[in-house]
Design a protein around this motif. Structure first.
Motif, PDB file in Angstrom:
ATOM      1  N   GLU A   5       0.641  -1.139   0.043  1.00 29.94           N
ATOM      2  CA  GLU A   5      -0.042   0.093   0.074  1.00 29.94           C
ATOM      3  C   GLU A   5       0.881   1.354   0.214  1.00 29.94           C
ATOM      4  O   GLU A   5       1.754   1.348   0.755  1.00 29.94           O
ATOM      5  CB  GLU A   5      -1.056   0.173   1.246  1.00 29.94           C
ATOM      6  N   ILE A   6       0.572   2.332  -0.741  1.00 29.76           N
ATOM      7  CA  ILE A   6       1.319   3.413  -0.875  1.00 29.76           C
ATOM      8  C   ILE A   6       0.439   4.299  -0.037  1.00 29.76           C
ATOM      9  O   ILE A   6      -0.558   4.759  -0.339  1.00 29.76           O
ATOM     10  CB  ILE A   6       1.564   4.093  -2.506  1.00 29.76           C
ATOM     11  N   LEU A   7       1.160   4.768   1.005  1.00 28.42           N
ATOM     12  CA  LEU A   7       0.489   5.933   1.717  1.00 28.42           C
ATOM     13  C   LEU A   7       0.642   7.252   1.292  1.00 28.42           C
ATOM     14  O   LEU A   7       1.779   7.710   0.723  1.00 28.42           O
ATOM     15  CB  LEU A   7       1.367   5.941   3.197  1.00 28.42           C
ATOM     16  N   SER A   8      -0.515   7.951   1.573  1.00 25.33           N
ATOM     17  CA  SER A   8      -0.413   9.428   1.111  1.00 25.33           C
ATOM     18  C   SER A   8      -0.684  10.059   2.501  1.00 25.33           C
ATOM     19  O   SER A   8      -1.157   9.568   3.589  1.00 25.33           O
ATOM     20  CB  SER A   8      -1.447   9.681  -0.054  1.00 25.33           C
ATOM     21  N   ILE A   9      -0.695  11.350   2.506  1.00 24.29           N
ATOM     22  CA  ILE A   9      -1.025  12.200   3.859  1.00 24.29           C
ATOM     23  C   ILE A   9      -2.465  11.931   4.124  1.00 24.29           C
ATOM     24  O   ILE A   9      -2.985  12.148   5.235  1.00 24.29           O
ATOM     25  CB  ILE A   9      -0.497  13.509   3.486  1.00 24.29           C
ATOM     26  N   ASP A  10      -3.474  11.509   3.172  1.00 23.76           N
ATOM     27  CA  ASP A  10      -4.724  11.637   3.184  1.00 23.76           C
ATOM     28  C   ASP A  10      -5.241  10.182   3.793  1.00 23.76           C
ATOM     29  O   ASP A  10      -6.369   9.845   3.961  1.00 23.76           O
ATOM     30  CB  ASP A  10      -5.677  12.050   2.406  1.00 23.76           C
ATOM     31  N   THR A  11      -4.310   9.290   3.614  1.00 22.69           N
ATOM     32  CA  THR A  11      -4.690   7.702   3.912  1.00 22.69           C
ATOM     33  C   THR A  11      -5.135   7.780   5.628  1.00 22.69           C
ATOM     34  O   THR A  11      -4.385   8.051   6.318  1.00 22.69           O
ATOM     35  CB  THR A  11      -3.433   6.770   3.810  1.00 22.69           C
ATOM     36  N   SER A  57      -5.902   9.964   9.679  1.00 20.86           N
ATOM     37  CA  SER A  57      -5.370  10.119   8.496  1.00 20.86           C
ATOM     38  C   SER A  57      -3.728  10.310   9.193  1.00 20.86           C
ATOM     39  O   SER A  57      -3.353  10.634  10.157  1.00 20.86           O
ATOM     40  CB  SER A  57      -5.643  11.552   7.929  1.00 20.86           C
ATOM     41  N   LYS A  59      -1.845  12.358   7.971  1.00 23.24           N
ATOM     42  CA  LYS A  59      -1.655  13.781   8.430  1.00 23.24           C
ATOM     43  C   LYS A  59      -2.029  14.210   9.914  1.00 23.24           C
ATOM     44  O   LYS A  59      -1.057  14.735  10.475  1.00 23.24           O
ATOM     45  CB  LYS A  59      -2.552  14.628   7.475  1.00 23.24           C
ATOM     46  N   GLU A  77       7.823  13.410   9.274  1.00 26.96           N
ATOM     47  CA  GLU A  77       7.309  12.799   8.053  1.00 26.96           C
ATOM     48  C   GLU A  77       8.287  11.623   7.348  1.00 26.96           C
ATOM     49  O   GLU A  77       8.109  10.309   7.068  1.00 26.96           O
ATOM     50  CB  GLU A  77       7.026  13.647   6.758  1.00 26.96           C
ATOM     51  N   ILE A  81       6.406   7.909   8.114  1.00 27.34           N
ATOM     52  CA  ILE A  81       5.689   7.159   6.997  1.00 27.34           C
ATOM     53  C   ILE A  81       6.384   5.804   6.946  1.00 27.34           C
ATOM     54  O   ILE A  81       5.849   4.984   6.878  1.00 27.34           O
ATOM     55  CB  ILE A  81       5.866   8.004   5.842  1.00 27.34           C
ATOM     56  N   GLN A  85       4.547   2.511   7.042  1.00 25.67           N
ATOM     57  CA  GLN A  85       4.526   1.396   5.827  1.00 25.67           C
ATOM     58  C   GLN A  85       4.917  -0.133   6.311  1.00 25.67           C
ATOM     59  O   GLN A  85       4.418  -0.865   6.034  1.00 25.67           O
ATOM     60  CB  GLN A  85       5.525   1.697   4.904  1.00 25.67           C
TER      61      GLN A  85
END
Length: 99
Positions: A5-11, A57, A59, A77, A81, A85
């Motif tokens: 899974e690729i995490l974004s700031i909104d995940t 999230s 964030k 960050e 992150i 992960q």
């Protein structure tokens, strides 16, 4: 093999169930019942674990840690992150279901 899974700031992430967590000298140690493996989350990892007891999230996780540790956003960050992960890869946390 599960796709990473690729995490974004909104995940939005949340703890997976079936893990026993205890406090040992200020660090959180976890037993994954499903995997039969122990994980030492450390102090910061323990704080992250507490934060995601309810869906949060990436964030929100970063902002909480920046307040707790008074750390620069970029450094936070860069450190957090990859940790998230890894928790995701180990099936200790999951992406929360979209509402």
């Amino acid at each position: 093999m599960k796709k990473a899974e690729i995490l974004s700031i909104d995940t939005v992430l949340v703890q997976c169930e079936g893990n026993i967590v205890s406090d040992m000298d200020g660090e959180k140690v976890m037993l994954s019942i499903q995997q039969g493996k122990y994980f030492n989350l450390g102090q910061v990892g323990g704080d992250i674990w507490s934060i995601i007891s309810t869906p949060r999230s990436v964030k929100e996780i970063l902002e909480s840690l920046q307040q707790i540790y008074e750390i620069d956003a970029d450094i936070c960050e860069q450190d957090v992150i990859p940790f998230l992960q890894n928790l995701l890869k180990e099936d200790l946390i999951r992406v929360a279901d979209a509402k």
